[in-house]
Design a protein around this motif. Sequence first.
Motif, PDB file in Angstrom:
ATOM      1  N   TRP A 111       0.849  -1.209   0.000  1.00  0.00           N
ATOM      2  CA  TRP A 111       0.000   0.000   0.000  1.00  0.00           C
ATOM      3  C   TRP A 111       0.877   1.249   0.000  1.00  0.00           C
ATOM      4  CZ3 TRP A 111      -3.735  -2.294  -1.895  1.00  0.00           C
ATOM      5  CH2 TRP A 111      -4.154  -3.519  -1.423  1.00  0.00           C
ATOM      6  N   MET A 169      -9.215  -4.979  -8.750  1.00  0.00           N
ATOM      7  CA  MET A 169     -10.181  -5.287  -7.703  1.00  0.00           C
ATOM      8  C   MET A 169     -11.613  -5.128  -8.227  1.00  0.00           C
ATOM      9  SD  MET A 169      -8.624  -6.297  -5.100  1.00  0.00           S
ATOM     10  CE  MET A 169      -7.259  -6.979  -5.961  1.00  0.00           C
ATOM     11  N   GLY A 222     -12.094  -0.243   3.105  1.00  0.00           N
ATOM     12  CA  GLY A 222     -11.085  -0.616   2.110  1.00  0.00           C
ATOM     13  C   GLY A 222     -11.781  -0.914   0.791  1.00  0.00           C
ATOM     14  N   GLY A 250     -11.706   0.388  -2.148  1.00  0.00           N
ATOM     15  CA  GLY A 250     -11.075   0.651  -3.454  1.00  0.00           C
ATOM     16  C   GLY A 250     -11.739   1.824  -4.157  1.00  0.00           C
ATOM     17  N   ASP A 286     -11.435   4.398   2.032  1.00  0.00           N
ATOM     18  CA  ASP A 286     -10.143   3.816   1.632  1.00  0.00           C
ATOM     19  C   ASP A 286      -9.040   4.834   1.932  1.00  0.00           C
ATOM     20  OD1 ASP A 286      -7.956   2.488  -0.031  1.00  0.00           O
ATOM     21  OD2 ASP A 286      -9.644   1.183  -0.501  1.00  0.00           O
ATOM     22  N   LEU A 287      -7.814   4.448   1.702  1.00  0.00           N
ATOM     23  CA  LEU A 287      -6.688   5.356   1.939  1.00  0.00           C
ATOM     24  C   LEU A 287      -6.881   6.648   1.124  1.00  0.00           C
ATOM     25  CD1 LEU A 287      -3.837   2.688   1.856  1.00  0.00           C
ATOM     26  CD2 LEU A 287      -4.486   4.086   3.838  1.00  0.00           C
ATOM     27  N   VAL A 345      -6.414   6.734  -2.625  1.00  0.00           N
ATOM     28  CA  VAL A 345      -7.402   5.968  -3.408  1.00  0.00           C
ATOM     29  C   VAL A 345      -8.733   6.728  -3.446  1.00  0.00           C
ATOM     30  CG1 VAL A 345      -8.682   3.785  -3.577  1.00  0.00           C
ATOM     31  CG2 VAL A 345      -6.302   3.777  -2.796  1.00  0.00           C
ATOM     32  N   GLY A 375      -9.084   7.810   4.614  1.00  0.00           N
ATOM     33  CA  GLY A 375      -8.676   7.647   6.009  1.00  0.00           C
ATOM     34  C   GLY A 375      -7.903   6.350   6.194  1.00  0.00           C
ATOM     35  N   ASP A 376      -7.752   5.961   7.453  1.00  0.00           N
ATOM     36  CA  ASP A 376      -6.960   4.774   7.793  1.00  0.00           C
ATOM     37  C   ASP A 376      -7.808   3.866   8.671  1.00  0.00           C
ATOM     38  OD1 ASP A 376      -5.215   2.944   8.874  1.00  0.00           O
ATOM     39  OD2 ASP A 376      -3.661   4.400   9.398  1.00  0.00           O
ATOM     40  N   PHE A 377      -8.081   2.642   8.198  1.00  0.00           N
ATOM     41  CA  PHE A 377      -8.982   1.774   8.978  1.00  0.00           C
ATOM     42  C   PHE A 377      -8.375   1.259  10.285  1.00  0.00           C
ATOM     43  CE2 PHE A 377      -8.386  -1.469   5.236  1.00  0.00           C
ATOM     44  CZ  PHE A 377      -7.177  -1.949   5.730  1.00  0.00           C
ATOM     45  N   MET A 416     -14.546  -6.391   2.093  1.00  0.00           N
ATOM     46  CA  MET A 416     -14.268  -7.447   1.099  1.00  0.00           C
ATOM     47  C   MET A 416     -12.790  -7.438   0.711  1.00  0.00           C
ATOM     48  SD  MET A 416     -16.339  -8.370  -2.321  1.00  0.00           S
ATOM     49  CE  MET A 416     -15.753  -7.305  -3.638  1.00  0.00           C
ATOM     50  N   TRP A 417     -12.153  -8.568   0.841  1.00  0.00           N
ATOM     51  CA  TRP A 417     -10.737  -8.752   0.442  1.00  0.00           C
ATOM     52  C   TRP A 417      -9.798  -7.759   1.140  1.00  0.00           C
ATOM     53  CZ3 TRP A 417     -10.400 -13.344  -0.782  1.00  0.00           C
ATOM     54  CH2 TRP A 417     -10.737 -13.940  -1.981  1.00  0.00           C
ATOM     55  N   ASP A 434      -5.340  -9.339   3.475  1.00  0.00           N
ATOM     56  CA  ASP A 434      -4.062  -8.630   3.255  1.00  0.00           C
ATOM     57  C   ASP A 434      -3.240  -8.508   4.534  1.00  0.00           C
ATOM     58  OD1 ASP A 434      -4.858  -8.094   0.649  1.00  0.00           O
ATOM     59  OD2 ASP A 434      -5.707  -6.140   1.160  1.00  0.00           O
TER      60      ASP A 434
HETATM   61  C1  LIG Z   1      -7.371  -5.985  -1.793  1.00  0.00           C
HETATM   62  S1  LIG Z   1      -8.023  -4.360  -1.875  1.00  0.00           S
HETATM   63  C2  LIG Z   1      -9.779  -4.662  -1.767  1.00  0.00           C
HETATM   64  C3  LIG Z   1     -10.599  -3.608  -2.454  1.00  0.00           C
HETATM   65  C4  LIG Z   1     -12.108  -3.827  -2.450  1.00  0.00           C
HETATM   66  N1  LIG Z   1     -12.612  -4.090  -1.126  1.00  0.00           N
HETATM   67  C5  LIG Z   1     -12.497  -4.938  -3.394  1.00  0.00           C
HETATM   68  O1  LIG Z   1     -12.653  -6.074  -2.953  1.00  0.00           O
HETATM   69  O2  LIG Z   1     -12.663  -4.668  -4.591  1.00  0.00           O
HETATM   70  C6  LIG Z   1      -7.656  -3.729  -0.242  1.00  0.00           C
HETATM   71  C7  LIG Z   1      -7.987  -2.260  -0.097  1.00  0.00           C
HETATM   72  O3  LIG Z   1      -7.628  -1.847   1.234  1.00  0.00           O
HETATM   73  C8  LIG Z   1      -7.134  -0.519   1.159  1.00  0.00           C
HETATM   74  N2  LIG Z   1      -6.332  -0.222   2.359  1.00  0.00           N
HETATM   75  C9  LIG Z   1      -5.102  -0.700   2.690  1.00  0.00           C
HETATM   76  N3  LIG Z   1      -4.698  -0.212   3.872  1.00  0.00           N
HETATM   77  C10 LIG Z   1      -5.696   0.614   4.302  1.00  0.00           C
HETATM   78  C11 LIG Z   1      -5.863   1.413   5.470  1.00  0.00           C
HETATM   79  N4  LIG Z   1      -4.925   1.446   6.424  1.00  0.00           N
HETATM   80  N5  LIG Z   1      -6.999   2.131   5.598  1.00  0.00           N
HETATM   81  C12 LIG Z   1      -7.965   2.107   4.623  1.00  0.00           C
HETATM   82  N6  LIG Z   1      -7.869   1.346   3.502  1.00  0.00           N
HETATM   83  C13 LIG Z   1      -6.748   0.611   3.338  1.00  0.00           C
HETATM   84  C14 LIG Z   1      -6.316  -0.519  -0.133  1.00  0.00           C
HETATM   85  O4  LIG Z   1      -6.056   0.772  -0.616  1.00  0.00           O
HETATM   86  C15 LIG Z   1      -7.213  -1.361  -1.044  1.00  0.00           C
HETATM   87  O5  LIG Z   1      -8.107  -0.566  -1.784  1.00  0.00           O
END
Ligand SMILES: C[S@@+](CC[C@H](N)C(=O)[O-])C[C@H]1O[C@@H](n2cnc3c(N)ncnc32)[C@H](O)[C@@H]1O
Length: 242
Positions: free
Chosen positions: A41, A58, A87, A89, A110-111, A114, A129-131, A144-145, A149
């Motif tokens: 990321w 994604m 997250g 996307g 999402d970040l 993004v 933001g940051d989850f 989802m997905w 990670d």
């Molecule tokens: C594998 S992708 C999944 C995207 C979407 N949920 C999908 O299934 O199509 C993981 C997502 O988590 C986001 N992500 C990673 N670290 C994050 C954080 N600390 N806070 C928010 N989002 C984050 C990434 O930018 C990415 O879009």
Amino acid sequence: MAAFLLLESSPVMLAPWHAFSGCVPESGKPAFEAAHGVDVWGYASGDPEHSELINEAMACDARLVVPAILEDCPSLFDGFQTVVDVGGGNGTTLGMLVKAYPWLKGTNFDLPHVASVAPKIDNVEHVGGDFFVNIPKADAAFVMWSLHDWGDEECINILRKCKEAIPKDGGKVIIVEAVIDEVEEHEFKDVRYVLDMVMMAHTSAGKERTQEDWTNILRESGFSRHTIYPIRAIQAVIVAWP
Ligand SMILES: C[S@@+](CC[C@H](N)C(=O)[O-])C[C@H]1O[C@@H](n2cnc3c(N)ncnc32)[C@H](O)[C@@H]1O
């Protein structure tokens, strides 16, 4: 699926497959970090073109799985007005969900790099933001997905933040992730194992999880109960209640 194939065959994503030796205790670096010096990321935040490729890949998957969710779990959002996609996307998934359930308003979270470039979608607000810090409040959180990670400790932190974002009474967290079944044969069994290896190459501690793994994580995150619904996809729908 073109974007997905382009992503997985890109030099950026292939390099970590040649860096597994970096994972051995000597240096202790996950493969992606050994190849690129930052995690996946962090890398994406500094390379807009690669970030767009990840989001498009994604979105390809979303276009496959969302119809299966709608068909196999049609009452998933009954009684809910708002949902946050954690997250999410570029918002493709949420856009499909709010189109299918027109009474639903969505926050695509999402970040910042993004969310700030995500396309405009009716009934969806993009929030950066940051989850690990805070997740916008909603009646339901959809993930989802985004959990495969991460390692167990990080997953538990994300799920605790999801729990804080929803009402204690009546809220729910909807997880869409693979559930590895080591015993039963299934048409997607091998794909789930391959994804487990992809997580090893592309993330620091991510992995696919068994039913028992999900139970442990959800219990540790403070959820009182959960149900796993198989759908016609690589993923299953796991609904967890506070
Ligand atoms: C594998 S992708 C999944 C995207 C979407 N949920 C999908 O299934 O199509 C993981 C997502 O988590 C986001 N992500 C990673 N670290 C994050 C954080 N600390 N806070 C928010 N989002 C984050 C990434 O930018 C990415 O879009």
